[in-house]
Write a protein that holds these residues in place. Sequence first.
Motif, PDB file in Angstrom:
ATOM      1  N   VAL A   1       3.352   1.159  -9.142  1.00  0.00           N
ATOM      2  CA  VAL A   1       2.168   0.346  -9.430  1.00  0.00           C
ATOM      3  C   VAL A   1       1.919   0.305 -10.937  1.00  0.00           C
ATOM      4  N   ALA A   2       2.038   1.457 -11.594  1.00  0.00           N
ATOM      5  CA  ALA A   2       1.824   1.512 -13.050  1.00  0.00           C
ATOM      6  C   ALA A   2       2.851   0.658 -13.777  1.00  0.00           C
ATOM      7  N   LYS A   3       4.095   0.723 -13.336  1.00  0.00           N
ATOM      8  CA  LYS A   3       5.160  -0.058 -13.974  1.00  0.00           C
ATOM      9  C   LYS A   3       4.889  -1.554 -13.840  1.00  0.00           C
ATOM     10  N   MET A   4       4.557  -1.992 -12.632  1.00  0.00           N
ATOM     11  CA  MET A   4       4.280  -3.414 -12.422  1.00  0.00           C
ATOM     12  C   MET A   4       3.011  -3.841 -13.160  1.00  0.00           C
ATOM     13  N   SER A   5       1.997  -2.993 -13.138  1.00  0.00           N
ATOM     14  CA  SER A   5       0.748  -3.312 -13.844  1.00  0.00           C
ATOM     15  C   SER A   5       0.985  -3.515 -15.331  1.00  0.00           C
ATOM     16  N   ALA A   6       1.980  -2.803 -15.868  1.00  0.00           N
ATOM     17  CA  ALA A   6       2.315  -2.926 -17.290  1.00  0.00           C
ATOM     18  C   ALA A   6       3.216  -4.128 -17.565  1.00  0.00           C
ATOM     19  N   GLY A   7       3.562  -4.879 -16.506  1.00  0.00           N
ATOM     20  CA  GLY A   7       4.382  -6.070 -16.686  1.00  0.00           C
ATOM     21  C   GLY A   7       5.876  -5.808 -16.663  1.00  0.00           C
ATOM     22  N   THR A   8       6.286  -4.630 -16.186  1.00  0.00           N
ATOM     23  CA  THR A   8       7.701  -4.276 -16.120  1.00  0.00           C
ATOM     24  C   THR A   8       8.188  -4.425 -14.681  1.00  0.00           C
ATOM     25  N   PRO A   9       9.252  -5.208 -14.471  1.00  0.00           N
ATOM     26  CA  PRO A   9       9.764  -5.372 -13.106  1.00  0.00           C
ATOM     27  C   PRO A   9      10.348  -4.063 -12.566  1.00  0.00           C
ATOM     28  N   LEU A  10      10.235  -3.879 -11.273  1.00  0.00           N
ATOM     29  CA  LEU A  10      10.876  -2.732 -10.623  1.00  0.00           C
ATOM     30  C   LEU A  10      12.372  -2.975 -10.548  1.00  0.00           C
TER      31      LEU A  10
ATOM     32  N   PRO B   1       1.147  -8.669 -12.046  1.00  0.00           N
ATOM     33  CA  PRO B   1       0.784  -9.761 -12.952  1.00  0.00           C
ATOM     34  C   PRO B   1       1.659 -10.998 -12.742  1.00  0.00           C
ATOM     35  N   ALA B   2       1.094 -12.156 -13.039  1.00  0.00           N
ATOM     36  CA  ALA B   2       1.812 -13.420 -12.883  1.00  0.00           C
ATOM     37  C   ALA B   2       3.108 -13.441 -13.695  1.00  0.00           C
ATOM     38  N   SER B   3       3.159 -12.683 -14.767  1.00  0.00           N
ATOM     39  CA  SER B   3       4.352 -12.671 -15.626  1.00  0.00           C
ATOM     40  C   SER B   3       5.592 -12.141 -14.908  1.00  0.00           C
ATOM     41  N   LEU B   4       5.418 -11.411 -13.807  1.00  0.00           N
ATOM     42  CA  LEU B   4       6.574 -10.852 -13.094  1.00  0.00           C
ATOM     43  C   LEU B   4       7.149 -11.791 -12.033  1.00  0.00           C
ATOM     44  N   LEU B   5       6.493 -12.912 -11.778  1.00  0.00           N
ATOM     45  CA  LEU B   5       6.983 -13.837 -10.752  1.00  0.00           C
ATOM     46  C   LEU B   5       8.402 -14.296 -11.043  1.00  0.00           C
ATOM     47  N   GLU B   6       8.695 -14.627 -12.288  1.00  0.00           N
ATOM     48  CA  GLU B   6      10.041 -15.101 -12.628  1.00  0.00           C
ATOM     49  C   GLU B   6      11.110 -14.058 -12.324  1.00  0.00           C
ATOM     50  N   SER B   7      10.810 -12.777 -12.573  1.00  0.00           N
ATOM     51  CA  SER B   7      11.801 -11.737 -12.278  1.00  0.00           C
ATOM     52  C   SER B   7      12.037 -11.642 -10.767  1.00  0.00           C
TER      53      SER B   7
ATOM     54  N   SER C   1       0.819  -1.217   0.000  1.00  0.00           N
ATOM     55  CA  SER C   1       0.000   0.000   0.000  1.00  0.00           C
ATOM     56  C   SER C   1       0.854   1.270   0.000  1.00  0.00           C
ATOM     57  N   PHE C   2       2.156   1.137   0.166  1.00  0.00           N
ATOM     58  CA  PHE C   2       3.053   2.286   0.167  1.00  0.00           C
ATOM     59  C   PHE C   2       3.788   2.479  -1.164  1.00  0.00           C
ATOM     60  N   HIS C   3       3.535   1.601  -2.134  1.00  0.00           N
ATOM     61  CA  HIS C   3       4.157   1.796  -3.447  1.00  0.00           C
ATOM     62  C   HIS C   3       3.647   3.091  -4.059  1.00  0.00           C
ATOM     63  N   PRO C   4       4.538   3.917  -4.595  1.00  0.00           N
ATOM     64  CA  PRO C   4       4.063   5.119  -5.290  1.00  0.00           C
ATOM     65  C   PRO C   4       3.336   4.723  -6.580  1.00  0.00           C
ATOM     66  N   PRO C   5       2.461   5.596  -7.066  1.00  0.00           N
ATOM     67  CA  PRO C   5       1.702   5.282  -8.286  1.00  0.00           C
ATOM     68  C   PRO C   5       2.578   4.861  -9.471  1.00  0.00           C
ATOM     69  N   ALA C   6       3.753   5.449  -9.604  1.00  0.00           N
ATOM     70  CA  ALA C   6       4.640   5.086 -10.724  1.00  0.00           C
ATOM     71  C   ALA C   6       5.065   3.622 -10.636  1.00  0.00           C
TER      72      ALA C   6
ATOM     73  N   ARG D   1      14.049   1.774  -3.959  1.00  0.00           N
ATOM     74  CA  ARG D   1      14.706   2.468  -2.848  1.00  0.00           C
ATOM     75  C   ARG D   1      13.774   3.426  -2.098  1.00  0.00           C
ATOM     76  N   PRO D   2      13.090   4.366  -2.765  1.00  0.00           N
ATOM     77  CA  PRO D   2      12.222   5.277  -1.996  1.00  0.00           C
ATOM     78  C   PRO D   2      11.092   4.541  -1.261  1.00  0.00           C
ATOM     79  N   TRP D   3      10.568   3.493  -1.885  1.00  0.00           N
ATOM     80  CA  TRP D   3       9.528   2.690  -1.254  1.00  0.00           C
ATOM     81  C   TRP D   3      10.071   2.015   0.010  1.00  0.00           C
ATOM     82  N   LEU D   4      11.246   1.432  -0.079  1.00  0.00           N
ATOM     83  CA  LEU D   4      11.847   0.757   1.073  1.00  0.00           C
ATOM     84  C   LEU D   4      12.182   1.758   2.185  1.00  0.00           C
ATOM     85  N   GLU D   5      12.635   2.943   1.801  1.00  0.00           N
ATOM     86  CA  GLU D   5      12.924   3.980   2.797  1.00  0.00           C
ATOM     87  C   GLU D   5      11.641   4.414   3.512  1.00  0.00           C
ATOM     88  N   THR D   6      10.539   4.479   2.778  1.00  0.00           N
ATOM     89  CA  THR D   6       9.242   4.793   3.388  1.00  0.00           C
ATOM     90  C   THR D   6       8.843   3.707   4.383  1.00  0.00           C
TER      91      THR D   6
END
Length: 174
Positions: free
Chosen positions: A45-54, A127-133, A38-43, A60-65
């Motif tokens: 969430v959008a990146k992961m929703s598009a199937g792109t790994p973080l 998405p399930a496609s990011l599990l491997e990453s 719930s602390f992920h910034p919108p960017a 880093r900013p999420w972990l610092e939060t």
Amino acid sequence: MTGALQHIVVMGVSGSGKSTVGKALAATLGWPFVEGDSFHPPANVAKMSAGTPLDDDDRRPWLETLAAQIARNEAAGRSSVLGCSALKRAYRDILRSGAPRVRFLHVHGDRAVLAERVSRRPGHFFPASLLESQLATLEPLAEDEDGVVIDVALPPAEQLDAALHALGLHRYPG
């Protein structure tokens, strides 16, 4: 150890049951639960929703939060439970910066079990496609890290019992 403040990070890849185990552990101990997602910034969430790994810069900013959340609980005199993937030791080091005693509960298991679980979460931004990453990124706990591993294949009640036993914690009497 039950007297001193401590913060348990329930870690693992997506689909491992971090939230389920974390909420049960927190309720059993009488500690607050913090949902890291719930602390992920919108960017992010959008990146992961598009199937792109973080990448590390995204995380880093999420972990610092999240480390700041741990620090707030510490300052308030509360132990806590946090659900967070914490895939790399460097990420866990950031989380450890939040308080003197941050411990890890790694919910780990078979790739096929994890893939099946991820596929059963309609509407989740991951998405399930990011599990491997995530599996490729995962660095298991090192011997010098304060943490334990439990099996993702155990039923939730047995996971909770295994976690309490391995962490040396006791049920909240209330």
